[in-house]
Design an enzyme around this catalytic site. Structure first.
Site, short mmCIF file in Angstrom:
data_model
loop_
_atom_site.label_atom_id
_atom_site.label_comp_id
_atom_site.label_asym_id
_atom_site.label_seq_id
_atom_site.Cartn_x
_atom_site.Cartn_y
_atom_site.Cartn_z
N SER A 49 29.38 4.62 15.66
CA SER A 49 30.69 4.28 16.21
C SER A 49 30.56 3.74 17.63
O SER A 49 31.52 3.17 18.15
CB SER A 49 31.56 5.54 16.24
OG SER A 49 31.01 6.47 17.16
N CYS B 47 25.70 15.21 15.67
CA CYS B 47 26.40 13.98 16.06
C CYS B 47 25.40 13.24 16.93
O CYS B 47 24.79 13.85 17.82
CB CYS B 47 27.66 14.30 16.84
SG CYS B 47 28.39 12.85 17.67
N CYS C 103 25.03 7.67 12.34
CA CYS C 103 26.28 8.32 12.72
C CYS C 103 26.56 9.40 11.67
O CYS C 103 26.67 9.09 10.48
CB CYS C 103 27.40 7.28 12.72
SG CYS C 103 29.05 7.97 12.94
N ASN C 104 26.65 10.63 12.12
CA ASN C 104 26.88 11.73 11.16
C ASN C 104 28.24 11.61 10.49
O ASN C 104 28.38 11.88 9.30
CB ASN C 104 26.82 13.07 11.90
CG ASN C 104 25.42 13.42 12.35
OD1 ASN C 104 24.71 14.15 11.70
ND2 ASN C 104 25.00 12.86 13.47
N THR C 105 29.25 11.21 11.27
CA THR C 105 30.60 11.14 10.72
C THR C 105 30.66 10.12 9.58
O THR C 105 31.26 10.37 8.53
CB THR C 105 31.60 10.76 11.83
OG1 THR C 105 31.35 11.56 12.99
CG2 THR C 105 33.03 10.99 11.38
N HIS D 112 25.68 11.30 19.25
CA HIS D 112 25.99 11.23 20.68
C HIS D 112 25.47 12.47 21.43
O HIS D 112 25.28 12.41 22.65
CB HIS D 112 27.50 11.17 20.90
CG HIS D 112 28.11 9.82 20.70
ND1 HIS D 112 28.31 9.26 19.47
CD2 HIS D 112 28.59 8.90 21.61
CE1 HIS D 112 28.89 8.08 19.61
NE2 HIS D 112 29.07 7.84 20.89
N GLY E 296 35.24 10.41 14.80
CA GLY E 296 35.41 11.82 14.47
C GLY E 296 36.81 12.24 14.08
O GLY E 296 37.00 12.95 13.09
N1 DGL Z 1 27.78 9.41 16.77
C1 DGL Z 1 28.85 9.73 15.86
C2 DGL Z 1 28.38 10.85 14.93
O1 DGL Z 1 27.18 11.06 14.80
C3 DGL Z 1 30.07 9.97 16.67
C4 DGL Z 1 31.32 9.87 15.98
C5 DGL Z 1 32.57 9.53 16.76
O2 DGL Z 1 32.74 8.35 17.09
O3 DGL Z 1 33.41 10.41 16.92
O4 DGL Z 1 29.15 11.50 14.28
#
Ligand code: DGL
Length: 271
Positions: A4, A177, A66-68, A179, A36
């Site tokens: 993201s 996440c 990106c996990n989400t 980030h 998220g």
């Molecule tokens: N880096 C994204 C993750 O791993 C962040 C998601 C976001 O934008 O809220 O979920």
């Protein structure tokens, strides 16, 4: 690779360190972050759109950094796309399984990731002996995207959001996440030095390298005609391209800080 925003650069760093010769293109959807809090179907649509952009650039593999997005779209992407698609959730759990001594593992992620149940499902599949507690950390991603990783405000938020995990006496905490590795110092201060912080970055990089080596093998006859599957040596620097749907100057500045000098030129993308 995509995320993201800036978070997936934690995976980019690990991948460049492991295989500096690989070409990569990174798409940060900064113009539409955060993922998220968004509904799962909207995030899944974004993931498909970005994957199509990457496929137009002839990539040999897509990494959902990106996990989400991985939580809600990985299976679908793997079904619909012809190249291998790699996520970050299973690699994180594998790393936690190796790190934990007590078997009590915390996972922190966005609201979307935790709500999806993707970590809980993956743990049941590949590490059912672990006792896992998941907690959402709304607000962390916004701080990282603003370049604030260790202010008093981040610290106060971390104290509040991580309290249940401290109370649960986990010995390992998965940064679920991409980030969150940028907040590792703050998270580590709050959790205490006895808790091992695990990011999926290195484990994902190993998996990507292994799968690409398999692709190289499968394409050995044609490798010399295709720069994406050339068997490059560790000494030749690959081509690293960065694209953002948001503010280019901001992405370049924070990208260089979080990832390294490879983030030099950043391309703008408009949806
Ligand atoms: N880096 C994204 C993750 O791993 C962040 C998601 C976001 O934008 O809220 O979920």
């Amino acid at each position: 690779m995509f995320d993201s925003g800036l978070g997936g650069l934690s995976i980019v760093r690990a991948l460049i360190d492991l295989v500096p010769g690989r070409d990569l293109v990174y798409f940060g959807d900064t113009g539409r972050f955060p993922y998220g809090p968004k509904p799962a179907d909207e995030v899944a649509k974004f993931a498909m759109q970005i994957t199509e952009v990457l496929l137009e650039r002839d990539v040999a593999m897509v990494v959902v950094a990106c996990n989400t997005a991985a939580a809600v779209a990985l299976d679908d992407l793997q079904d619909r796309v012809d190249v291998p698609v790699v996520g970050v959730i299973e690699p994180g759990i594998r790393a936690a399984k190796r790190a934990t001594v007590t078997g009590r593992v915390g996972v922190i992620g966005t609201v979307g990731t935790v709500r999806s149940g993707a970590y809980q499902r993956a743990v049941a599949r590949i590490a059912p002996d672990l006792h896992v507690l998941c907690a959402a950390c709304p607000g962390f991603v916004e701080f990282v995207e603003a370049g604030d990783t260790d202010s008093d405000q981040v610290h106060v938020l971390a104290e509040r959001l991580l309290a249940p995990l401290r109370a649960a006496a986990v010995d390992t905490l998965v940064l679920g996440c991409t980030h969150y590795p940028m907040l590792a110092r703050t998270i580590g201060d709050v959790m205490g030095r006895d808790v091992v912080l695990v990011s999926s970055a290195e484990e994902t990089a190993f998996e990507v390298d292994r799968l690409l080596a398999e692709c190289d093998g499968a394409h050995d006859d044609t490798a010399s005609n295709n720069p994406t599957i050339t068997n490059q040596t560790a000494t030749t620097a690959g081509r690293h391209e960065f694209v953002t749907s948001g503010d280019v100057a901001m992405f370049r500045r924070l990208g260089a800080r979080f990832c390294g000098p490879e983030v030099k030129r950043v391309e703008a993308f408009h949806w």
